[in-house]
Design a protein around this motif. Sequence first.
Motif, PDB file in Angstrom:
ATOM      1  N   LEU A   1       0.816  -1.214   0.000  1.00  0.00           N
ATOM      2  CA  LEU A   1       0.000   0.000   0.000  1.00  0.00           C
ATOM      3  C   LEU A   1       0.844   1.257   0.000  1.00  0.00           C
ATOM      4  CD1 LEU A   1      -2.810  -0.983   2.554  1.00  0.00           C
ATOM      5  CD2 LEU A   1      -2.768  -1.273   0.069  1.00  0.00           C
ATOM      6  N   ILE A   2       2.147   1.079  -0.139  1.00  0.00           N
ATOM      7  CA  ILE A   2       3.050   2.230  -0.170  1.00  0.00           C
ATOM      8  C   ILE A   2       3.839   2.196  -1.470  1.00  0.00           C
ATOM      9  CG2 ILE A   2       4.984   3.390   0.957  1.00  0.00           C
ATOM     10  CD1 ILE A   2       4.098   2.130   3.584  1.00  0.00           C
ATOM     11  N   SER A   3       3.807   3.295  -2.199  1.00  0.00           N
ATOM     12  CA  SER A   3       4.550   3.397  -3.458  1.00  0.00           C
ATOM     13  C   SER A   3       5.384   4.669  -3.455  1.00  0.00           C
ATOM     14  CB  SER A   3       3.571   3.396  -4.647  1.00  0.00           C
ATOM     15  OG  SER A   3       2.669   4.483  -4.541  1.00  0.00           O
ATOM     16  N   ASP A   4       6.037   4.934  -4.582  1.00  0.00           N
ATOM     17  CA  ASP A   4       6.940   6.089  -4.643  1.00  0.00           C
ATOM     18  C   ASP A   4       6.229   7.420  -4.440  1.00  0.00           C
ATOM     19  OD1 ASP A   4       8.995   4.356  -5.105  1.00  0.00           O
ATOM     20  OD2 ASP A   4       8.932   4.579  -7.298  1.00  0.00           O
TER      21      ASP A   4
ATOM     22  N   LEU B   1     -12.399  -5.614   5.538  1.00  0.00           N
ATOM     23  CA  LEU B   1     -13.225  -4.407   5.486  1.00  0.00           C
ATOM     24  C   LEU B   1     -13.307  -3.861   4.066  1.00  0.00           C
ATOM     25  CD1 LEU B   1     -12.205  -2.462   8.735  1.00  0.00           C
ATOM     26  CD2 LEU B   1     -14.373  -3.604   8.254  1.00  0.00           C
ATOM     27  N   ILE B   2     -12.191  -3.953   3.331  1.00  0.00           N
ATOM     28  CA  ILE B   2     -12.184  -3.476   1.942  1.00  0.00           C
ATOM     29  C   ILE B   2     -13.158  -4.290   1.098  1.00  0.00           C
ATOM     30  CG2 ILE B   2     -10.779  -3.352  -0.154  1.00  0.00           C
ATOM     31  CD1 ILE B   2      -8.384  -2.640   1.642  1.00  0.00           C
TER      32      ILE B   2
ATOM     33  N   ILE C   1     -24.663   8.612   0.889  1.00  0.00           N
ATOM     34  CA  ILE C   1     -23.602   8.117   1.772  1.00  0.00           C
ATOM     35  C   ILE C   1     -22.657   7.205   1.002  1.00  0.00           C
ATOM     36  CG2 ILE C   1     -23.125   6.721   3.821  1.00  0.00           C
ATOM     37  CD1 ILE C   1     -25.797   7.682   4.947  1.00  0.00           C
ATOM     38  N   ALA C   2     -23.217   6.343   0.150  1.00  0.00           N
ATOM     39  CA  ALA C   2     -22.387   5.443  -0.656  1.00  0.00           C
ATOM     40  C   ALA C   2     -21.457   6.237  -1.562  1.00  0.00           C
ATOM     41  CB  ALA C   2     -23.266   4.511  -1.482  1.00  0.00           C
ATOM     42  N   ALA C   3     -21.954   7.352  -2.104  1.00  0.00           N
ATOM     43  CA  ALA C   3     -21.117   8.181  -2.982  1.00  0.00           C
ATOM     44  C   ALA C   3     -19.934   8.760  -2.217  1.00  0.00           C
ATOM     45  CB  ALA C   3     -21.953   9.294  -3.594  1.00  0.00           C
ATOM     46  N   ILE C   4     -20.175   9.224  -0.992  1.00  0.00           N
ATOM     47  CA  ILE C   4     -19.088   9.773  -0.174  1.00  0.00           C
ATOM     48  C   ILE C   4     -18.050   8.695   0.135  1.00  0.00           C
ATOM     49  CG2 ILE C   4     -18.532  10.758   2.083  1.00  0.00           C
ATOM     50  CD1 ILE C   4     -21.224  12.175   2.017  1.00  0.00           C
ATOM     51  N   VAL C   5     -18.526   7.499   0.498  1.00  0.00           N
ATOM     52  CA  VAL C   5     -17.603   6.392   0.777  1.00  0.00           C
ATOM     53  C   VAL C   5     -16.825   6.022  -0.481  1.00  0.00           C
ATOM     54  CG1 VAL C   5     -17.434   3.979   1.487  1.00  0.00           C
ATOM     55  CG2 VAL C   5     -19.044   5.515   2.640  1.00  0.00           C
ATOM     56  N   SER C   6     -17.503   5.990  -1.624  1.00  0.00           N
ATOM     57  CA  SER C   6     -16.850   5.650  -2.889  1.00  0.00           C
ATOM     58  C   SER C   6     -15.741   6.648  -3.215  1.00  0.00           C
ATOM     59  CB  SER C   6     -17.885   5.627  -4.013  1.00  0.00           C
ATOM     60  OG  SER C   6     -17.277   5.320  -5.250  1.00  0.00           O
ATOM     61  N   ILE C   7     -16.019   7.917  -3.020  1.00  0.00           N
ATOM     62  CA  ILE C   7     -14.999   8.947  -3.267  1.00  0.00           C
ATOM     63  C   ILE C   7     -13.832   8.748  -2.315  1.00  0.00           C
ATOM     64  CG2 ILE C   7     -14.525  11.429  -3.132  1.00  0.00           C
ATOM     65  CD1 ILE C   7     -17.505  11.839  -3.948  1.00  0.00           C
ATOM     66  N   GLY C   8     -14.146   8.491  -1.036  1.00  0.00           N
ATOM     67  CA  GLY C   8     -13.082   8.267  -0.060  1.00  0.00           C
ATOM     68  C   GLY C   8     -12.230   7.059  -0.383  1.00  0.00           C
TER      69      GLY C   8
ATOM     70  N   ASN D   1      -8.230   7.047  -1.246  1.00  0.00           N
ATOM     71  CA  ASN D   1      -7.337   6.135  -0.540  1.00  0.00           C
ATOM     72  C   ASN D   1      -6.477   5.334  -1.532  1.00  0.00           C
ATOM     73  OD1 ASN D   1      -6.519   4.520   1.925  1.00  0.00           O
ATOM     74  ND2 ASN D   1      -7.463   2.904   0.697  1.00  0.00           N
ATOM     75  N   PHE D   2      -7.109   4.848  -2.604  1.00  0.00           N
ATOM     76  CA  PHE D   2      -6.346   4.106  -3.622  1.00  0.00           C
ATOM     77  C   PHE D   2      -5.294   5.014  -4.275  1.00  0.00           C
ATOM     78  CE2 PHE D   2     -10.350   1.350  -4.412  1.00  0.00           C
ATOM     79  CZ  PHE D   2     -10.073   0.631  -3.259  1.00  0.00           C
ATOM     80  N   ALA D   3      -5.687   6.268  -4.530  1.00  0.00           N
ATOM     81  CA  ALA D   3      -4.764   7.192  -5.182  1.00  0.00           C
ATOM     82  C   ALA D   3      -3.542   7.463  -4.310  1.00  0.00           C
ATOM     83  CB  ALA D   3      -5.488   8.503  -5.506  1.00  0.00           C
TER      84      ALA D   3
END
Length: 601
Positions: free
Chosen positions: A478-481, A505-506, A525-532, A536-538
């Motif tokens: 989960l850690i990159s450059d 959980l993911i 609420i799902a949209a907010i979680v999806s954005i979050g 997180n992936f980014a």
Amino acid sequence: MMTTKRIVILGAGYGGVIAAKTLHKRLKKQDDVEIVLIDQNSYHTMLTELHEVAGNRVEPGGVRISLDHVLEYTKVKFIRDKIIKADLKDKKLFSSNKEYSFDYLILGVGSQPAYFNIPGMEEYSLPLWSLADASKIYSHIVNTFKQAAVEQNADKRRELLTFVVGGGGFTGVEMMGELVEWMPTLCRQYNIPREEVKLIQIEALSCLCPTLSKKASEKVIKYLTKKGVEVLTNSLITEVTENSVTIKDKGSIPTRTIIWTGGIKAKDFVRELGITLGKKDRIVVNKYLQTVEYPYVYAVGDNMEFTEENGDVLPALVETAMQSGECAAENIAAEILNKPKKALHAKLHGVMVSAGSFYGVAEIKGLPMLSGLLAIIMKHLVNMHYLFGIGGIELIWEYINHQFFHRTRVYNWFVETGFGHVGRRNFTFWLVPLRIWLGVMWLSSGLEKVNNGWLGSWTKIGPGGVADATSSASVMSLISDHTPRWYASIVENIIYPNALLFQKLIVITEIGLGLAFIFGFFTFIAAIVSIGMHINFALSTGLPSTNTGLPDLWWIAASFAMLAGAGRSFGIDYYLMPFLRNQLRYFQNNRKINIFKGWKW
């Protein structure tokens, strides 16, 4: 046989609404008590904001609050009727064709404009004391500009484009502030040079807003003067005609528009009740707000003359109306429940005045004097605090929409670009295909992880360059450059030590998002979680790139689109959101829920 006691509240102003809510709160479990609110309108009006309608800042709906909403799920019964006379001795109220009896009565019928016997004032001025008044002023100003745009006679054109506000109290200053902001729009719309428009504020006293301190009052005058308003203090209006206003010792001003905010008095209905009246025909009450002649009749707000221990009479302010309405209701409830009454000890927290959307002055106890935008923010907060008290979060949301997103007045390009696009209403129907596809993608991603063992006992996330000893499978780092140092610290100290928990959980979150979008429930609420999740992936593994080399942002873009309420069309939210809204209303009034109320079929 049980005898039912009937409490009637006459008038749905600030005091009447607070009294109704308080009586429900105190007596909702008393089966032998009936609470009735009577008003000639089906709505409660925010009288302090009428200038916004008159000045075309908001639509009439922005100051009009449905009484059905406020009283829903309460013990209070609302009756729309106009009471024209009362027999307080026999405990009866009369409309044109009905009769109402009562055991207790709260009088909160409000006031009406006072014209002080100024010749022509009542016939030719435009008062600002009701929603109908505000709408009439708005229409008059628009029609005046239409006439001025085609008027060839210079003197008549000057009359048409001279706008006078009589009275320099809070209402007068706030009305003038709206005119200051509205004039540029009207001038552009009707191709009239701004310098031809004349704005005049007339006040008989030596200052504007005499309730304010001298410093605050001077700030108001300075602001209006800077905006081109001619402020005339120590100026007593002696006569009004169809096309002029005459000021004592200062001559006549040609105008077709005189907006009158110079004072209020008790309604004729109050003067005909046959009870003791004080100054300005306000009803004299004792410390419990009972009338002199009839202890079962209470007066609140503008209708009462309440003398404090220091000899001062409480001013006719919104805070006074609210606190007196609550006090009267508490004392009636106390008598019914055989508890001691409590005297009114008013706690006024200060005063504030706005001069348009962006400038105001506020003097609040415990705070330094506020001016400019800070005072406007404070006024909005005070309004929202009141709305929350009578209707909860839903009324606050409606207030924000009217004040900031669904305006009627055009400002400048920058403001219109910001608020206009945010407030634009669209059909959520067209978002349904995108919502379902986004759900399918999330569900597929979650199910793929299930097939790859993410719900098992094998670690799938951890430091890069290692393999799980049990499964012999590579572990996702989960850690990159490009991962920020602060995020890497969170991963190393929180996520990696609990890798099995977070990877499960993911998976659960991805499957949950998929189902939420596909079936359209809790979409916001799902949209907010999806954005979050994608942020997180980014920050961790990074977003995949398209064949053009740009990052693939469609997931985030689609998730933002879902914030528009995409689940309200062909989704469970169509039924769920109204149900939750009604449950919230029910809870706010009863402090409990009822799952059988509020379903939309």
